[in-house]
Enzyme design. Sequence first.
Site, PDB file in Angstrom:
ATOM      1  N   TRP A 101       0.828  -1.208   0.000  1.00 52.70           N
ATOM      2  CA  TRP A 101       0.000   0.000   0.000  1.00 52.70           C
ATOM      3  C   TRP A 101       0.858   1.251   0.000  1.00 52.70           C
ATOM      4  O   TRP A 101       0.513   2.245  -0.645  1.00 52.70           O
ATOM      5  CB  TRP A 101      -0.990  -0.019   1.164  1.00 52.70           C
ATOM      6  CG  TRP A 101      -1.980  -1.134   1.040  1.00 52.70           C
ATOM      7  CD1 TRP A 101      -2.123  -2.205   1.877  1.00 52.70           C
ATOM      8  CD2 TRP A 101      -2.953  -1.326  -0.006  1.00 52.70           C
ATOM      9  NE1 TRP A 101      -3.128  -3.030   1.422  1.00 52.70           N
ATOM     10  CE2 TRP A 101      -3.644  -2.519   0.287  1.00 52.70           C
ATOM     11  CE3 TRP A 101      -3.304  -0.596  -1.152  1.00 52.70           C
ATOM     12  CZ2 TRP A 101      -4.677  -3.009  -0.535  1.00 52.70           C
ATOM     13  CZ3 TRP A 101      -4.318  -1.075  -1.967  1.00 52.70           C
ATOM     14  CH2 TRP A 101      -4.983  -2.264  -1.653  1.00 52.70           C
ATOM     15  N   ASP A 171      -1.856   6.540   6.266  1.00 52.13           N
ATOM     16  CA  ASP A 171      -2.893   5.639   5.778  1.00 52.13           C
ATOM     17  C   ASP A 171      -3.162   4.662   6.922  1.00 52.13           C
ATOM     18  O   ASP A 171      -2.329   3.813   7.227  1.00 52.13           O
ATOM     19  CB  ASP A 171      -2.386   4.905   4.529  1.00 52.13           C
ATOM     20  CG  ASP A 171      -3.368   3.847   4.030  1.00 52.13           C
ATOM     21  OD1 ASP A 171      -4.444   3.686   4.632  1.00 52.13           O
ATOM     22  OD2 ASP A 171      -3.024   3.178   3.024  1.00 52.13           O
ATOM     23  N   LYS A 195     -12.470  -1.957   6.480  1.00 49.74           N
ATOM     24  CA  LYS A 195     -11.819  -2.837   7.453  1.00 49.74           C
ATOM     25  C   LYS A 195     -12.421  -2.647   8.849  1.00 49.74           C
ATOM     26  O   LYS A 195     -12.929  -3.585   9.424  1.00 49.74           O
ATOM     27  CB  LYS A 195     -10.306  -2.590   7.487  1.00 49.74           C
ATOM     28  CG  LYS A 195      -9.537  -3.291   6.377  1.00 49.74           C
ATOM     29  CD  LYS A 195      -9.419  -2.480   5.110  1.00 49.74           C
ATOM     30  CE  LYS A 195      -8.702  -3.223   4.003  1.00 49.74           C
ATOM     31  NZ  LYS A 195      -7.928  -2.350   3.133  1.00 49.74           N
TER      32      LYS A 195
HETATM   33  C1  LIG Z   1      -7.343  -1.905   2.025  1.00 52.05           C
HETATM   34  C2  LIG Z   1      -6.277  -0.894   2.058  1.00 52.05           C
HETATM   35  C3  LIG Z   1      -6.180   0.114   1.093  1.00 52.05           C
HETATM   36  C4  LIG Z   1      -7.079   0.171  -0.132  1.00 52.05           C
HETATM   37  O1  LIG Z   1      -8.338   0.575   0.177  1.00 52.05           O
HETATM   38  P1  LIG Z   1      -9.407   0.834  -1.007  1.00 52.05           P
HETATM   39  O2  LIG Z   1     -10.555   1.392  -0.239  1.00 52.05           O
HETATM   40  O3  LIG Z   1      -9.671  -0.478  -1.651  1.00 52.05           O
HETATM   41  O4  LIG Z   1      -8.821   1.807  -1.951  1.00 52.05           O
HETATM   42  C5  LIG Z   1      -5.190   1.060   1.244  1.00 52.05           C
HETATM   43  N1  LIG Z   1      -4.328   1.031   2.271  1.00 52.05           N
HETATM   44  C6  LIG Z   1      -4.387   0.062   3.210  1.00 52.05           C
HETATM   45  C7  LIG Z   1      -3.413   0.068   4.334  1.00 52.05           C
HETATM   46  C8  LIG Z   1      -5.357  -0.921   3.139  1.00 52.05           C
HETATM   47  O5  LIG Z   1      -5.420  -1.892   4.062  1.00 52.05           O
END
Ligand SMILES: *Cc1c(COP(=O)(O)O)cnc(C)c1O
Length: 360
Positions: A101, A171, A195
Site C-alpha cells: 500500500w 494511511d 476494514k
Molecule cells: C485496504 C487498504 C487500502 C485500499 O483501500 P481501497 O478502499 O480499496 O482503496 C489502502 N491502504 C491500506 C493500508 C489498506 O489496508
Amino acid sequence: MRVVNFSAGPAMLPTVVMERAQAEFCDYKGTGCGVMEHSHRGPLFDEILARAIGNVREILGVSDAYDVVFIQGGASMQFAMIPMNFMKPGGYAEFADTGTWSSKAMKEAKLFGEVKVIASSKEDKYKYIPAFDTWQPSTAEASYLHITSNNTIYGTQYRDFPTANSPMIADMSSDIMSRRFDMNKFAMVYAGAQKNLGPSGLALCIIRKDLIARTPANVPTMLRYETYTANNSLYNTPPTYGIYMLALVTDWIREIGGIDAIEKINDAKAAALYSAIDASEGYYNCPVRPDSRSRMNVVFRLPNEELEAKFVKEAKAAGMIGLKGHRSVGGIRASIYNAVPMEGVEKLVNFMNDFKKANG
Ligand SMILES: *Cc1c(COP(=O)(O)O)cnc(C)c1O
C-alpha cells in the site's frame, strides 16, 4: 447463521450493527423509507452525518484544528488526492515504504512531484517496521511525510509513531479505531472504511485545517479537500448509506467503552493468536519480526502449501472464512479487526491446535 469472517476487507462488521441496519432497512425511524432513499439534504441525514462525525471526533480525540470529511473512492483515491492537494510546486514528499500500500501511494505521488523513501523494509520482504533511529531524518522542506500504520498484506504494524518535522500523513485503513494514538502528531489521517468502519467505497479523512489552503488552483473541484471541508461532505450526493453504517459502527464502539475498551479486546485477540503460533514448535510460522507484528492482520505459514490449502478448506467447513493469505504473498492471514469477537479467535486457536494434531 453468521460465520467467523477473517477477511482482510471488506471485512466482518459487528453482528449487532448488521442487525440494527436490517431492522431499519425499509423504514428508518418511522419515516416509511430507508436511509438509502432519504435526501442527503434533509434533517434525517443531517443527524446521521453529524453523529458519524461526532463519534469519530470523540473516539479518536480529534480537536477543532482538524476537519472530518467523507470522500468516495476508498483509500486508493487518497493516494492521488494527497499529492494533488499537498505537494508543493517543485516539491517532494517523503515516504516510509513498508509494503504494497505504501508503494501504491508512492506511485501516485510521483505523478505530482519527487518521492524520497526515507525508510524501507523492502529488502527484507517487508517483515518489519524500520526502527525510527534508522530513518533518514525528515526535513522541514518536504511537502509531507507519508506512512502506512498497519500493513494489511505483510502483517506489520507501527507500535508508536515517529515525530516528524514535516506534516505527517498516515494511511490507517486497516487499523483505524483499533487502538489509541495521538492525532496531534499527524497533519492528516485517512482510512478506507471497509476494514474497521463500515462498507467499502468510503474514505474517512481527518485533515488539519491549515493544510487545506495549500491546494493548487488547477485541482478539479471533486478532488480538492476544500470542497469537502467547506461543504461538510455535502458538495455532491455523498455515499449516504456508507456514512450511515459508519455511524452505526462508531455508535457500537462508543457503547462498548470507546477506544481503550476496543484496544484491550484487540490486544487479547492478537495475544491469543500469536501465542498459538509461537507454541506450535514451528508448525505455524509467522514471518514478521516480533516487534512489528500486526494486531489486525496475523499472517503465518504452515509447513507446505498443500497443508495451507487444506487448512483454509477445513476452516471454512468449520465456519471460519477469509483465511487465505493475500495472493502476492501466499500463506494464511487471519484479519482480526474490531468486529471479530474474541470467541471467533478462540475458535480459530482451537482449530489450529486440532489441525496440527491431525496433520503434524
Ligand atoms: C485496504 C487498504 C487500502 C485500499 O483501500 P481501497 O478502499 O480499496 O482503496 C489502502 N491502504 C491500506 C493500508 C489498506 O489496508
